[in-house]
Design a protein around this motif. Sequence first.
Motif, PDB file in Angstrom:
ATOM      1  N   SER A  50       0.815  -1.211   0.000  1.00  0.00           N
ATOM      2  CA  SER A  50       0.000   0.000   0.000  1.00  0.00           C
ATOM      3  C   SER A  50       0.850   1.261   0.000  1.00  0.00           C
ATOM      4  O   SER A  50       0.335   2.352  -0.249  1.00  0.00           O
ATOM      5  CB  SER A  50      -0.924   0.016   1.218  1.00  0.00           C
ATOM      6  OG  SER A  50      -1.871  -1.012   1.136  1.00  0.00           O
ATOM      7  N   LEU A  51       2.122   1.126   0.258  1.00  0.00           N
ATOM      8  CA  LEU A  51       3.008   2.284   0.294  1.00  0.00           C
ATOM      9  C   LEU A  51       3.016   3.081  -1.018  1.00  0.00           C
ATOM     10  O   LEU A  51       2.933   4.311  -0.978  1.00  0.00           O
ATOM     11  CB  LEU A  51       4.418   1.832   0.680  1.00  0.00           C
ATOM     12  CG  LEU A  51       5.355   2.892   1.213  1.00  0.00           C
ATOM     13  CD1 LEU A  51       4.761   3.599   2.427  1.00  0.00           C
ATOM     14  CD2 LEU A  51       6.689   2.264   1.589  1.00  0.00           C
ATOM     15  N   PRO A  52       3.087   2.434  -2.198  1.00  0.00           N
ATOM     16  CA  PRO A  52       3.015   3.227  -3.435  1.00  0.00           C
ATOM     17  C   PRO A  52       1.706   4.014  -3.548  1.00  0.00           C
ATOM     18  O   PRO A  52       1.699   5.149  -4.023  1.00  0.00           O
ATOM     19  CB  PRO A  52       3.129   2.184  -4.549  1.00  0.00           C
ATOM     20  CG  PRO A  52       3.836   1.046  -3.929  1.00  0.00           C
ATOM     21  CD  PRO A  52       3.394   1.028  -2.495  1.00  0.00           C
ATOM     22  N   SER A  53       0.623   3.425  -3.089  1.00  0.00           N
ATOM     23  CA  SER A  53      -0.660   4.127  -3.114  1.00  0.00           C
ATOM     24  C   SER A  53      -0.640   5.343  -2.196  1.00  0.00           C
ATOM     25  O   SER A  53      -1.120   6.422  -2.568  1.00  0.00           O
ATOM     26  CB  SER A  53      -1.777   3.167  -2.688  1.00  0.00           C
ATOM     27  OG  SER A  53      -2.987   3.842  -2.532  1.00  0.00           O
ATOM     28  N   PHE A  54      -0.066   5.170  -1.021  1.00  0.00           N
ATOM     29  CA  PHE A  54       0.020   6.293  -0.077  1.00  0.00           C
ATOM     30  C   PHE A  54       0.932   7.404  -0.624  1.00  0.00           C
ATOM     31  O   PHE A  54       0.641   8.587  -0.461  1.00  0.00           O
ATOM     32  CB  PHE A  54       0.523   5.820   1.281  1.00  0.00           C
ATOM     33  CG  PHE A  54      -0.398   4.856   1.982  1.00  0.00           C
ATOM     34  CD1 PHE A  54      -1.773   4.935   1.834  1.00  0.00           C
ATOM     35  CD2 PHE A  54       0.118   3.860   2.788  1.00  0.00           C
ATOM     36  CE1 PHE A  54      -2.622   4.049   2.479  1.00  0.00           C
ATOM     37  CE2 PHE A  54      -0.721   2.970   3.444  1.00  0.00           C
ATOM     38  CZ  PHE A  54      -2.090   3.062   3.286  1.00  0.00           C
ATOM     39  N   ILE A  55       2.008   7.011  -1.287  1.00  0.00           N
ATOM     40  CA  ILE A  55       2.917   7.999  -1.883  1.00  0.00           C
ATOM     41  C   ILE A  55       2.223   8.749  -3.015  1.00  0.00           C
ATOM     42  O   ILE A  55       2.332   9.976  -3.119  1.00  0.00           O
ATOM     43  CB  ILE A  55       4.216   7.324  -2.359  1.00  0.00           C
ATOM     44  CG1 ILE A  55       5.026   6.849  -1.156  1.00  0.00           C
ATOM     45  CG2 ILE A  55       5.048   8.261  -3.228  1.00  0.00           C
ATOM     46  CD1 ILE A  55       6.201   5.963  -1.502  1.00  0.00           C
ATOM     47  N   CYS A  56       1.485   8.022  -3.849  1.00  0.00           N
ATOM     48  CA  CYS A  56       0.736   8.671  -4.934  1.00  0.00           C
ATOM     49  C   CYS A  56      -0.306   9.638  -4.374  1.00  0.00           C
ATOM     50  O   CYS A  56      -0.480  10.745  -4.895  1.00  0.00           O
ATOM     51  CB  CYS A  56       0.048   7.626  -5.815  1.00  0.00           C
ATOM     52  SG  CYS A  56       1.182   6.691  -6.853  1.00  0.00           S
ATOM     53  N   GLN A  57      -0.996   9.230  -3.314  1.00  0.00           N
ATOM     54  CA  GLN A  57      -1.985  10.114  -2.699  1.00  0.00           C
ATOM     55  C   GLN A  57      -1.321  11.365  -2.139  1.00  0.00           C
ATOM     56  O   GLN A  57      -1.860  12.468  -2.280  1.00  0.00           O
ATOM     57  CB  GLN A  57      -2.731   9.392  -1.587  1.00  0.00           C
ATOM     58  CG  GLN A  57      -3.725   8.377  -2.082  1.00  0.00           C
ATOM     59  CD  GLN A  57      -4.462   7.730  -0.939  1.00  0.00           C
ATOM     60  OE1 GLN A  57      -5.012   8.407  -0.087  1.00  0.00           O
ATOM     61  NE2 GLN A  57      -4.470   6.405  -0.928  1.00  0.00           N
ATOM     62  N   ALA A  58      -0.172  11.206  -1.515  1.00  0.00           N
ATOM     63  CA  ALA A  58       0.534  12.368  -0.961  1.00  0.00           C
ATOM     64  C   ALA A  58       0.978  13.309  -2.074  1.00  0.00           C
ATOM     65  O   ALA A  58       0.853  14.533  -1.952  1.00  0.00           O
ATOM     66  CB  ALA A  58       1.733  11.909  -0.139  1.00  0.00           C
TER      67      ALA A  58
END
Length: 164
Positions: A50-58
Amino acid sequence: MAQKARKDRAKSNSATLNNLHVGSLVVTVLFLALHFLYRSRSLFLWFILSLPSFICQAFLEYSGRPSYDPETKALRKSGEDLAAAGLTEYMFDVIWVTWVTTVLVALFGNGAWFLWAIVPAYGAYKGFGMFSAAKQMAAGMGGAGAGAPDGAPVGNRKQRRAAA
């Protein structure tokens, strides 16, 4: 007229980002609730994938969130267009695939994490396509300077007259 367009973009970006954060919250709460209440799922895999998703959201939050003057409440920056094609679109794709995968993992088990492999596979496919296109362009540019097929020099009219 330009101010209206900026205000419309700011309103659209705010709505998109709010929906994005609510969706992320719902998926995360669903996963954690099912993890702790029903069946144990891998929190380590959930966090790493989920880290790539969180980075994209940020990144989308940073680049797309409009900013307002605190004193006058006037629009200072409308943010980048979150409906733009290209990298922004791919970031949303990463987020949505991660959400679908997270829900499937919560419902069916850790084996569903393999669905997330779509993201790097699609990235490799697009990267290969871009690499092939760049390679063809470079080959086309390299052959253009060699001259015309009949041996005539390539150049502007003055150069062609001087060569003749």
